[in-house]
Motif scaffolding. Structure first.
Motif, mmCIF file in Angstrom:
data_model
loop_
_atom_site.group_PDB
_atom_site.id
_atom_site.type_symbol
_atom_site.label_atom_id
_atom_site.label_comp_id
_atom_site.label_asym_id
_atom_site.label_seq_id
_atom_site.Cartn_x
_atom_site.Cartn_y
_atom_site.Cartn_z
ATOM 1 N N GLU A 196 55.810 48.185 53.464
ATOM 2 C CA GLU A 196 55.560 47.595 54.767
ATOM 3 C C GLU A 196 55.815 46.095 54.708
ATOM 4 O OE1 GLU A 196 55.016 49.074 57.503
ATOM 5 O OE2 GLU A 196 54.721 51.109 56.768
ATOM 6 N N GLY A 197 56.023 45.500 55.872
ATOM 7 C CA GLY A 197 56.410 44.098 55.938
ATOM 8 C C GLY A 197 55.222 43.151 55.948
ATOM 9 N N ASN A 198 55.521 41.921 55.611
ATOM 10 C CA ASN A 198 54.520 40.855 55.585
ATOM 11 C C ASN A 198 55.040 39.702 56.426
ATOM 12 O OD1 ASN A 198 52.431 39.145 54.992
ATOM 13 N ND2 ASN A 198 53.128 38.653 52.928
ATOM 14 N N VAL A 199 54.288 39.319 57.458
ATOM 15 C CA VAL A 199 54.660 38.192 58.295
ATOM 16 C C VAL A 199 53.819 36.988 57.886
ATOM 17 C CG1 VAL A 199 52.999 38.712 60.133
ATOM 18 C CG2 VAL A 199 55.072 37.445 60.672
ATOM 19 N N PHE A 200 54.451 35.826 57.849
ATOM 20 C CA PHE A 200 53.766 34.590 57.457
ATOM 21 C C PHE A 200 53.496 33.751 58.700
ATOM 22 C CE2 PHE A 200 55.915 35.936 53.623
ATOM 23 C CZ PHE A 200 54.965 35.701 52.638
ATOM 24 N N VAL A 201 52.241 33.372 58.885
ATOM 25 C CA VAL A 201 51.830 32.523 60.002
ATOM 26 C C VAL A 201 51.508 31.148 59.430
ATOM 27 C CG1 VAL A 201 50.230 32.229 61.916
ATOM 28 C CG2 VAL A 201 50.897 34.535 61.203
ATOM 29 N N VAL A 202 52.325 30.161 59.768
ATOM 30 C CA VAL A 202 52.162 28.801 59.238
ATOM 31 C C VAL A 202 51.359 27.994 60.244
ATOM 32 C CG1 VAL A 202 53.356 26.803 58.288
ATOM 33 C CG2 VAL A 202 54.422 29.053 58.164
ATOM 34 N N SER A 203 50.209 27.509 59.831
ATOM 35 C CA SER A 203 49.295 26.788 60.719
ATOM 36 C C SER A 203 49.450 25.282 60.525
ATOM 37 C CB SER A 203 47.847 27.214 60.438
ATOM 38 O OG SER A 203 46.943 26.486 61.238
ATOM 39 N N SER A 204 49.861 24.593 61.594
ATOM 40 C CA SER A 204 49.985 23.128 61.559
ATOM 41 C C SER A 204 49.656 22.602 62.960
ATOM 42 C CB SER A 204 51.381 22.705 61.106
ATOM 43 O OG SER A 204 52.351 23.047 62.076
ATOM 44 N N SER A 205 50.291 21.518 63.359
ATOM 45 C CA SER A 205 50.057 20.955 64.692
ATOM 46 C C SER A 205 51.303 20.209 65.137
ATOM 47 C CB SER A 205 48.840 20.018 64.684
ATOM 48 O OG SER A 205 49.148 18.812 63.998
ATOM 49 N N ASP A 206 51.202 19.528 66.283
ATOM 50 C CA ASP A 206 52.316 18.758 66.815
ATOM 51 C C ASP A 206 52.225 17.275 66.466
ATOM 52 O OD1 ASP A 206 53.020 21.124 67.961
ATOM 53 O OD2 ASP A 206 52.461 20.593 70.001
ATOM 54 N N ARG A 207 51.156 16.857 65.836
ATOM 55 C CA ARG A 207 50.920 15.432 65.612
ATOM 56 C C ARG A 207 51.397 14.992 64.232
ATOM 57 N NH1 ARG A 207 47.414 12.688 68.992
ATOM 58 N NH2 ARG A 207 46.573 13.918 70.706
ATOM 59 N N GLY A 208 51.826 13.733 64.167
ATOM 60 C CA GLY A 208 52.274 13.145 62.915
ATOM 61 C C GLY A 208 51.359 12.012 62.475
ATOM 62 N N THR A 241 59.510 40.445 53.699
ATOM 63 C CA THR A 241 59.170 39.476 54.737
ATOM 64 C C THR A 241 59.668 39.956 56.089
ATOM 65 O OG1 THR A 241 59.291 37.665 53.133
ATOM 66 C CG2 THR A 241 59.385 37.086 55.467
ATOM 67 N N SER A 242 58.733 40.156 57.018
ATOM 68 C CA SER A 242 59.096 40.569 58.375
ATOM 69 C C SER A 242 59.441 39.383 59.263
ATOM 70 C CB SER A 242 57.941 41.363 58.998
ATOM 71 O OG SER A 242 57.685 42.531 58.267
ATOM 72 N N GLY A 243 59.090 38.212 58.854
ATOM 73 C CA GLY A 243 59.397 37.028 59.648
ATOM 74 C C GLY A 243 58.371 35.936 59.418
ATOM 75 N N VAL A 244 58.601 34.812 60.084
ATOM 76 C CA VAL A 244 57.718 33.648 59.992
ATOM 77 C C VAL A 244 57.322 33.246 61.404
ATOM 78 C CG1 VAL A 244 57.506 31.238 59.280
ATOM 79 C CG2 VAL A 244 58.759 32.847 57.839
ATOM 80 N N ILE A 245 56.041 33.020 61.606
ATOM 81 C CA ILE A 245 55.507 32.550 62.888
ATOM 82 C C ILE A 245 54.881 31.189 62.642
ATOM 83 C CG2 ILE A 245 53.851 33.009 64.723
ATOM 84 C CD1 ILE A 245 54.162 36.000 64.059
ATOM 85 N N VAL A 246 55.263 30.204 63.435
ATOM 86 C CA VAL A 246 54.851 28.816 63.191
ATOM 87 C C VAL A 246 53.948 28.352 64.328
ATOM 88 C CG1 VAL A 246 55.616 26.496 62.663
ATOM 89 C CG2 VAL A 246 57.067 28.430 62.063
ATOM 90 N N LEU A 247 52.801 27.823 63.965
ATOM 91 C CA LEU A 247 51.868 27.212 64.911
ATOM 92 C C LEU A 247 51.981 25.695 64.774
ATOM 93 C CD1 LEU A 247 48.732 29.466 64.220
ATOM 94 C CD2 LEU A 247 50.533 29.829 65.905
ATOM 95 N N GLY A 248 52.678 25.061 65.711
ATOM 96 C CA GLY A 248 52.855 23.613 65.650
ATOM 97 C C GLY A 248 54.294 23.216 65.387
ATOM 98 N N ASP A 249 54.741 22.147 66.039
ATOM 99 C CA ASP A 249 56.138 21.713 65.927
ATOM 100 C C ASP A 249 56.451 21.066 64.586
ATOM 101 O OD1 ASP A 249 56.850 22.653 68.395
ATOM 102 O OD2 ASP A 249 56.455 20.756 69.432
#
Length: 291
Positions: free
Chosen positions: A85-97, A122-130
């Motif tokens: 089965e696949g594994n999706v990666f959720v990357v947690s960050s933000s929009d601020r520098g 790897t089923s894909g990557v989901i990104v939280l934050g620019d």
């Protein structure tokens, strides 16, 4: 006669030196004023970040209690990923520098997990934050399935995490395990990119110790979605506390560097001004001696 001819040449050279010194002094003054203004801005940003750190830490303590409960369920039921089965990666960050390399840390940790020898498909990557999106797009642009923006302007709420979880679930991305990579707050000066796993409904049902929990089949799906949203909320809030702490440290270092640069430029300005005054005194003495 030779002295009479040499005097205009010496005067012209002296005038050129004085002009260069005056131009250098003006340049130093402008740069000195600019750095002083930057130091004032970074000092103000440090004070604002210090205020936000306290609020973020209080929210983080609350989120940790809920997150520990979710982790205990998976741990006590001995949930493991299903085979093939696949594994999706959720990357947690933000929009601020302006907060150091805190966004780069989660991107680097995610890339290491993707290429790890024992990694699932790897089923894909989901990104939280620019910010993390830009980091991940450099090496894994084709793996990015979803991305969320407008994150990190304030302390994350469970409603925002729930909306993100609903969007991921309804997006059609198929996965058995979701690995959420976030910055775990360790102290005021330290944070660490940490993976947090969330499993699918089938994996939860197939767990060895899940039969000990008396959960109706009708609400089991909703319960799994709650666990997913709860882990996203935990990752966002803890990452926000780490970000505010990193921003405070970054602004403190920037203010200190601006102060050191002001001191060096002030010394350079004083030396250049003293050299210009000395040159003018030499011209006055030379002219008086010629008369």
């Amino acid at each position: 006669m030779f002295a009479t001819r040499a005097q205009p040449v010496a005067s012209a050279l002296s005038a050129g030196v004085q002009t260069r010194n005056m131009a250098t002094l003006r340049e130093i003054q402008l740069r000195l004023k600019s750095i002083q203004n930057i130091g004032k801005i970074t000092k103000s940003m440090k004070m604002i970040a210090s205020t936000k750190v306290n609020k973020a830490q209080r929210a983080m303590e609350t989120a940790r209690s809920y997150g520990a409960t979710s982790a205990a369920i998976y741990q006590n039921s001995k949930t493991v990923p299903l085979e093939n089965e696949g594994n999706v990666f959720v990357v947690s960050s933000s929009d601020r520098g302006l907060c150091g390399g805190i966004h780069s840390s989660v991107a680097k940790a995610t890339r290491k997990l993707i290429v790890a020898p024992d990694a699932q498909h790897t089923s894909g990557v989901i990104v939280l934050g620019d910010k993390a999106k830009g980091q991940m797009a450099r090496s894994n642009r084709g793996d990015i399935q979803l991305s969320f923006s407008q994150i990190g302007k304030a302390i994350p709420t469970f409603a925002e995490a729930g909306a993100a979880a609903d969007t991921i679930s309804s997006s059609g991305v198929k996965f058995d395990t979701a690995t959420i990579v976030y910055n775990k707050f360790q102290s005021a000066i330290a944070y660490e990119a940490t993976p947090l796993k969330t499993f699918s409904l089938d994996a939860l049902k197939a767990s060895e110790g899940f039969t000990a929990y008396e959960v109706d089949e009708e609400i089991l799906g909703d319960y799994k979605e709650f666990l997913f949203a709860n882990n996203i909320y935990w990752a966002l809030v803890e990452g926000h506390a780490s970000e505010m702490s990193a921003k405070r440290n970054a602004m403190e270092n920037a203010t200190k560097n601006a102060g050191d640069m002001v001191d060096r430029l002030t010394m350079t300005y004083n030396r250049t001004r003293q050299a210009a005054i000395t040159s003018e005194l030499v011209d006055i003495i030379t002219g008086a001696s010629a008369l």
